[in-house]
Design a protein around this motif. Structure first.
Motif: not given
Length: 185
Positions: A38-58
């Protein structure tokens, strides 16, 4: 014209869906995609401290939520960010006591298993620079949930996705808990 557009939209929305035949019973449409987060459970990507995306974690957070591990997903979102490599993610999962399975060799059987068991999996694309969630795989189609745009499930030909994945290091990973129950038949 409006009718044609409606018919086209319906066909696109059903791409890859199957109707299972049960002898002596009426045909049953299987849930599509099989990992129907469901859309409400989907996690969007975000930038970490080093300005890298967090796609694996998302991707892992979306899959953990799908598998009913909400507290674990919330903890993971608060405590992890930035890029990941297979060995580093495995060490972090081990340390946190998260059950998981993964391949780094492009073995398509892993993708098939992950979708057949309704767990889905994260897999690498774009030369290994990005991870998306594989949420459906059948004989002709694959469906991915990209954490850079969680509003849409994108359908691609199976062969194209597998070729892209293998050219992107062939890494796929999934938590191994119980997925959501299928839709009632």
């Amino acid at each position: 014209m409006k009718r044609q557009l409606s018919a086209l939209a319906l066909l696109v929305s059903l791409a890859g869906c199957e109707v299972a035949e049960n002898p002596g019973r009426r045909a049953v449409k299987t849930e599509c995609p099989v990992v129907n987060i469901p859309l409400t459970l989907r996690q969007s990507n975000w930038l970490g401290n080093r300005r890298e995306g967090s796609c694996v974690h998302a991707t892992m957070i979306s899959l953990l939520r799908w598998q009913g591990r909400y507290k674990t997903a919330d903890y993971w979102r608060r405590s992890h960010a930035g890029g990941e490599w297979p060995e580093d993610l495995a060490a972090k999962f081990d340390s946190a006591g998260i059950r998981y399975a993964y391949v780094e060799n492009g073995d398509v059987r892993f993708l098939e298993w992950a979708c057949r068991t309704r767990r889905g999996c994260g897999l690498t694309v774009l030369g290994g620079g990005h991870m998306v969630a594989l949420v459906h795989l059948d004989d002709h189609w694959a469906a991915i949930l990209d954490n850079n745009d969680v509003s849409t499930i994108r359908w691609v030909p199976r062969a194209s996705l597998i070729a892209e994945w293998k050219a992107s290091h062939g890494w796929a990973v999934t938590p191994i808990y119980s997925p959501a129950a299928p839709l009632p038949r």
